[in-house]
Design an enzyme around this catalytic site. Structure first.
Site, PDB file in Angstrom:
ATOM      1  N   ARG A  80     -61.762 -45.309  82.272  1.00 20.33           N
ATOM      2  CA  ARG A  80     -60.917 -44.123  82.058  1.00 20.33           C
ATOM      3  C   ARG A  80     -61.606 -42.860  82.599  1.00 20.33           C
ATOM      4  NH1 ARG A  80     -61.316 -39.154  79.961  1.00 20.33           N
ATOM      5  NH2 ARG A  80     -62.627 -39.993  78.309  1.00 20.33           N
ATOM      6  N   ASP A  81     -62.672 -42.426  81.959  1.00 22.18           N
ATOM      7  CA  ASP A  81     -63.319 -41.174  82.384  1.00 22.18           C
ATOM      8  C   ASP A  81     -63.911 -41.335  83.779  1.00 22.18           C
ATOM      9  OD1 ASP A  81     -64.917 -38.809  82.564  1.00 22.18           O
ATOM     10  OD2 ASP A  81     -65.065 -38.740  80.391  1.00 22.18           O
ATOM     11  N   HIS A 117     -70.843 -37.624  73.830  1.00 22.31           N
ATOM     12  CA  HIS A 117     -70.158 -37.928  75.112  1.00 22.31           C
ATOM     13  C   HIS A 117     -70.654 -36.888  76.110  1.00 22.31           C
ATOM     14  CE1 HIS A 117     -66.313 -39.002  77.414  1.00 22.31           C
ATOM     15  NE2 HIS A 117     -66.633 -37.848  77.965  1.00 22.31           N
ATOM     16  N   HIS A 174     -71.694 -35.518  79.759  1.00 25.86           N
ATOM     17  CA  HIS A 174     -71.640 -35.589  81.218  1.00 25.86           C
ATOM     18  C   HIS A 174     -73.003 -35.141  81.754  1.00 25.86           C
ATOM     19  CE1 HIS A 174     -67.348 -36.575  81.975  1.00 25.86           C
ATOM     20  NE2 HIS A 174     -67.271 -36.265  80.689  1.00 25.86           N
ATOM     21  N   CYS A 217     -63.531 -34.544  84.683  1.00 33.11           N
ATOM     22  CA  CYS A 217     -62.157 -34.281  84.265  1.00 33.11           C
ATOM     23  C   CYS A 217     -61.490 -33.446  85.343  1.00 33.11           C
ATOM     24  CB  CYS A 217     -62.168 -33.545  82.929  1.00 33.11           C
ATOM     25  SG  CYS A 217     -60.539 -33.006  82.428  1.00 33.11           S
ATOM     26  N   ASN A 260     -70.138 -39.010  83.789  1.00 33.06           N
ATOM     27  CA  ASN A 260     -70.739 -39.287  82.479  1.00 33.06           C
ATOM     28  C   ASN A 260     -72.148 -39.811  82.689  1.00 33.06           C
ATOM     29  OD1 ASN A 260     -67.678 -39.846  81.677  1.00 33.06           O
ATOM     30  ND2 ASN A 260     -68.882 -39.502  79.846  1.00 33.06           N
TER      31      ASN A 260
HETATM   32  P1  HMG Z   1     -46.540 -30.969  79.602  1.00 35.39           P
HETATM   33  O1  HMG Z   1     -46.124 -30.783  81.021  1.00 35.39           O
HETATM   34  O2  HMG Z   1     -46.665 -29.773  78.736  1.00 35.39           O
HETATM   35  O3  HMG Z   1     -45.665 -32.075  78.843  1.00 35.39           O
HETATM   36  O4  HMG Z   1     -47.942 -31.748  79.622  1.00 35.39           O
HETATM   37  P2  HMG Z   1     -44.120 -32.210  78.573  1.00 35.39           P
HETATM   38  O5  HMG Z   1     -43.980 -32.801  77.213  1.00 35.39           O
HETATM   39  O6  HMG Z   1     -43.402 -30.922  78.888  1.00 35.39           O
HETATM   40  O7  HMG Z   1     -43.680 -33.316  79.645  1.00 35.39           O
HETATM   41  C1  HMG Z   1     -43.676 -33.060  81.028  1.00 35.39           C
HETATM   42  C2  HMG Z   1     -43.396 -34.363  81.767  1.00 35.39           C
HETATM   43  O8  HMG Z   1     -44.465 -35.300  81.532  1.00 35.39           O
HETATM   44  C3  HMG Z   1     -42.126 -35.071  81.310  1.00 35.39           C
HETATM   45  O9  HMG Z   1     -41.626 -35.767  82.438  1.00 35.39           O
HETATM   46  C4  HMG Z   1     -42.630 -36.037  80.296  1.00 35.39           C
HETATM   47  O10 HMG Z   1     -41.773 -37.166  80.163  1.00 35.39           O
HETATM   48  C5  HMG Z   1     -43.961 -36.475  80.889  1.00 35.39           C
HETATM   49  P3  HMG Z   1     -40.394 -35.213  83.317  1.00 35.39           P
HETATM   50  O11 HMG Z   1     -39.264 -35.055  82.335  1.00 35.39           O
HETATM   51  O12 HMG Z   1     -40.849 -33.886  83.889  1.00 35.39           O
HETATM   52  O13 HMG Z   1     -40.193 -36.275  84.341  1.00 35.39           O
HETATM   53  N1  HMG Z   1     -44.931 -36.885  79.877  1.00 35.39           N
HETATM   54  C6  HMG Z   1     -45.567 -38.067  79.878  1.00 35.39           C
HETATM   55  N2  HMG Z   1     -45.494 -39.122  80.699  1.00 35.39           N
HETATM   56  C7  HMG Z   1     -46.280 -40.198  80.404  1.00 35.39           C
HETATM   57  N3  HMG Z   1     -47.127 -40.223  79.359  1.00 35.39           N
HETATM   58  C8  HMG Z   1     -47.225 -39.170  78.516  1.00 35.39           C
HETATM   59  C9  HMG Z   1     -46.423 -38.051  78.761  1.00 35.39           C
HETATM   60  N4  HMG Z   1     -46.268 -36.864  78.137  1.00 35.39           N
HETATM   61  C10 HMG Z   1     -45.353 -36.174  78.826  1.00 35.39           C
HETATM   62  N5  HMG Z   1     -48.067 -39.229  77.483  1.00 35.39           N
HETATM   63  C11 HMG Z   1     -49.456 -33.318  78.600  1.00 35.39           C
HETATM   64  C12 HMG Z   1     -48.627 -32.050  78.419  1.00 35.39           C
HETATM   65  C13 HMG Z   1     -50.367 -33.425  77.410  1.00 35.39           C
HETATM   66  C14 HMG Z   1     -48.519 -34.514  78.683  1.00 35.39           C
HETATM   67  C15 HMG Z   1     -50.240 -33.195  79.936  1.00 35.39           C
HETATM   68  O14 HMG Z   1     -50.913 -31.980  79.946  1.00 35.39           O
HETATM   69  C16 HMG Z   1     -51.234 -34.313  80.131  1.00 35.39           C
HETATM   70  O15 HMG Z   1     -50.862 -35.459  80.308  1.00 35.39           O
HETATM   71  N6  HMG Z   1     -52.529 -33.960  80.121  1.00 35.39           N
HETATM   72  C17 HMG Z   1     -53.612 -34.955  80.234  1.00 35.39           C
HETATM   73  C18 HMG Z   1     -54.766 -34.386  80.983  1.00 35.39           C
HETATM   74  C19 HMG Z   1     -55.880 -35.410  81.039  1.00 35.39           C
HETATM   75  O16 HMG Z   1     -55.634 -36.616  80.970  1.00 35.39           O
HETATM   76  N7  HMG Z   1     -57.123 -34.934  81.185  1.00 35.39           N
HETATM   77  C20 HMG Z   1     -58.273 -35.816  81.269  1.00 35.39           C
HETATM   78  C21 HMG Z   1     -58.590 -36.465  79.973  1.00 35.39           C
HETATM   79  S1  HMG Z   1     -59.464 -35.409  78.830  1.00 35.39           S
HETATM   80  C22 HMG Z   1     -61.123 -35.562  79.306  1.00 35.39           C
HETATM   81  O17 HMG Z   1     -61.415 -36.080  80.350  1.00 35.39           O
HETATM   82  C23 HMG Z   1     -62.206 -35.091  78.376  1.00 35.39           C
HETATM   83  C24 HMG Z   1     -62.924 -36.252  77.658  1.00 35.39           C
HETATM   84  O18 HMG Z   1     -63.493 -37.147  78.581  1.00 35.39           O
HETATM   85  C25 HMG Z   1     -64.025 -35.699  76.760  1.00 35.39           C
HETATM   86  C26 HMG Z   1     -64.945 -34.725  77.480  1.00 35.39           C
HETATM   87  O19 HMG Z   1     -65.520 -35.086  78.508  1.00 35.39           O
HETATM   88  O20 HMG Z   1     -65.048 -33.609  76.976  1.00 35.39           O
HETATM   89  C27 HMG Z   1     -61.943 -37.045  76.777  1.00 35.39           C
HETATM   90 MG    MG Z   2     -65.397 -36.918  79.574  1.00 33.99          MG
END
Ligand code: HMG
Ligand code: MG
Length: 288
Positions: free
Chosen positions: A14-15, A206, A208, A239, A248
């Site tokens: 994933r990450d 966690h 990086h 990210c 990481n």
């Molecule tokens: P949004 O645009 O505000 O969401 O995004 P929405 O509810 O308005 O939906 C927009 C569109 O996305 C719609 O589709 C929804 O159906 C679809 P449309 O009608 O336009 O065709 N949608 C989805 N589709 C599939 N799965 C879903 C989903 N939700 C909505 N779950 C949202 C808000 C949270 C969805 C968006 O911002 C998002 O997906 N963000 C994820 C970002 C991400 O994955 N970042 C990396 C992970 S975090 C990280 O790496 C940190 C970590 O490693 C720890 C660290 O290192 O600190 C964990």
């Molecule tokens: Mg991370």
């Protein structure tokens, strides 16, 4: 279990992969997870059920989950930012999900398009559904030391979000140094604030490895009682919404450091070396 046991929570699929620019074919992701599955991990974060518009690399999450050969000793988990993601994860039969919040308001907006308070509210119905289906939920706090947009983050801000995630019902909170700016001193200060309310047995690190001190940060966290650390095979990761975030801490380097320091990880180190090669191949093709 030995009191010298440290659990490594593998987040590479994933990450490690979410930040790769070229879309990695689904069968290669499956090959990687299958190879990791026999190395002694108890947890593998396999994918993320996030919006494909936000993170195209994770758009094949259902196919990845359907394609892997599950080892019954491994809990396969996935990120779920909202109820929509949770329902997809449930259909894909994940064993565990993770919600992710941030200690920085700006990063929260950039990463999940809502404020910190809104994200916690958004997790409430997800937690209810997870409880109903007996799915354990892990919580992440990002930017626990620094934020790519706001700079330094106050330890108390991290503690507040970690407490909120525990109150929601997360079984563990993983503390993310998202951009790898922590040092043993700042990690220590942050952990002191978080541990006012949360026992170290419920915390994970966690880290990086942007500045090459992630292993030192692990050592500082071990001193503070943490016994769970996230890492990515091959040291890949980052990210897409955290500019400057490097990979990481590498699983192989972490396992070698721990074993050399008298800790037991239960991992097959020779096997890890082989899977590092698969990961390096994926990354090399991508960056070729
Ligand atoms: P949004 O645009 O505000 O969401 O995004 P929405 O509810 O308005 O939906 C927009 C569109 O996305 C719609 O589709 C929804 O159906 C679809 P449309 O009608 O336009 O065709 N949608 C989805 N589709 C599939 N799965 C879903 C989903 N939700 C909505 N779950 C949202 C808000 C949270 C969805 C968006 O911002 C998002 O997906 N963000 C994820 C970002 C991400 O994955 N970042 C990396 C992970 S975090 C990280 O790496 C940190 C970590 O490693 C720890 C660290 O290192 O600190 C964990
Ligand atoms: Mg991370």
């Amino acid at each position: 279990m030995s009191d010298k046991f440290v659990k490594i929570f593998e987040v590479g699929p994933r990450d490690g992969l979410q930040n790769e620019e070229e879309i990695i074919p689904t069968d290669e992701k499956i090959e990687l997870i299958d190879a990791l599955s026999d190395l002694g991990f108890k947890n593998i974060e396999a994918t993320a059920f996030v919006s494909p518009k936000w993170v195209p690399q994770m758009a094949d999450s259902s196919d990845v989950m359907a394609g892997i050969n599950r080892n019954p000793n491994v809990r396969y988990s996935a990120l779920t930012p909202n109820l929509q993601g949770f329902e997809k994860a449930l259909d894909a039969k994940v064993d565990e999900v993770a919600v992710f919040a941030s200690a920085s308001e700006t990063f929260s907006q950039k990463n999940i398009n809502c404020s910190i308070a809104e994200s916690i509210e958004r997790f409430v119905p997800l937690m209810e559904r997870a409880r109903h289906h007996n799915i354990p939920v892990r919580g992440y706090v990002s930017c626990v030391v620094g934020c790519p947009y706001e700079g330094e983050i106050e330890p108390q801000a991290v503690a507040d979000v970690a407490n909120a995630l525990m109150e929601l019902g997360c079984y563990e909170v993983s503390l993310g140094d998202t951009i790898g700016v922590g040092t043993p001193q700042t990690i220590n200060q942050m952990l002191k604030a978080v541990q006012v309310d949360i026992d170290p047995s419920k915390l994970a690190g966690h880290y990086h490895d942007t500045k090459g001190v992630a292993l030192d940060n692990v050592k500082a966290s071990l001193d503070m009682g943490l016994r769970v650390f996230d890492s990515a095979i091959g040291g890949l990761g980052g990210c897409p919404y955290a500019p400057g975030a490097k990979g990481n801490v590498s699983t192989l380097a972490l396992a070698q450091m721990l074993e050399a320091s008298g800790w037991s990880t239960g991992l097959d180190l020779d096997g890890l070396v082989k899977v590092e090669t698969i990961m390096a191949k994926l990354a090399r093709q991508n960056h070729a």
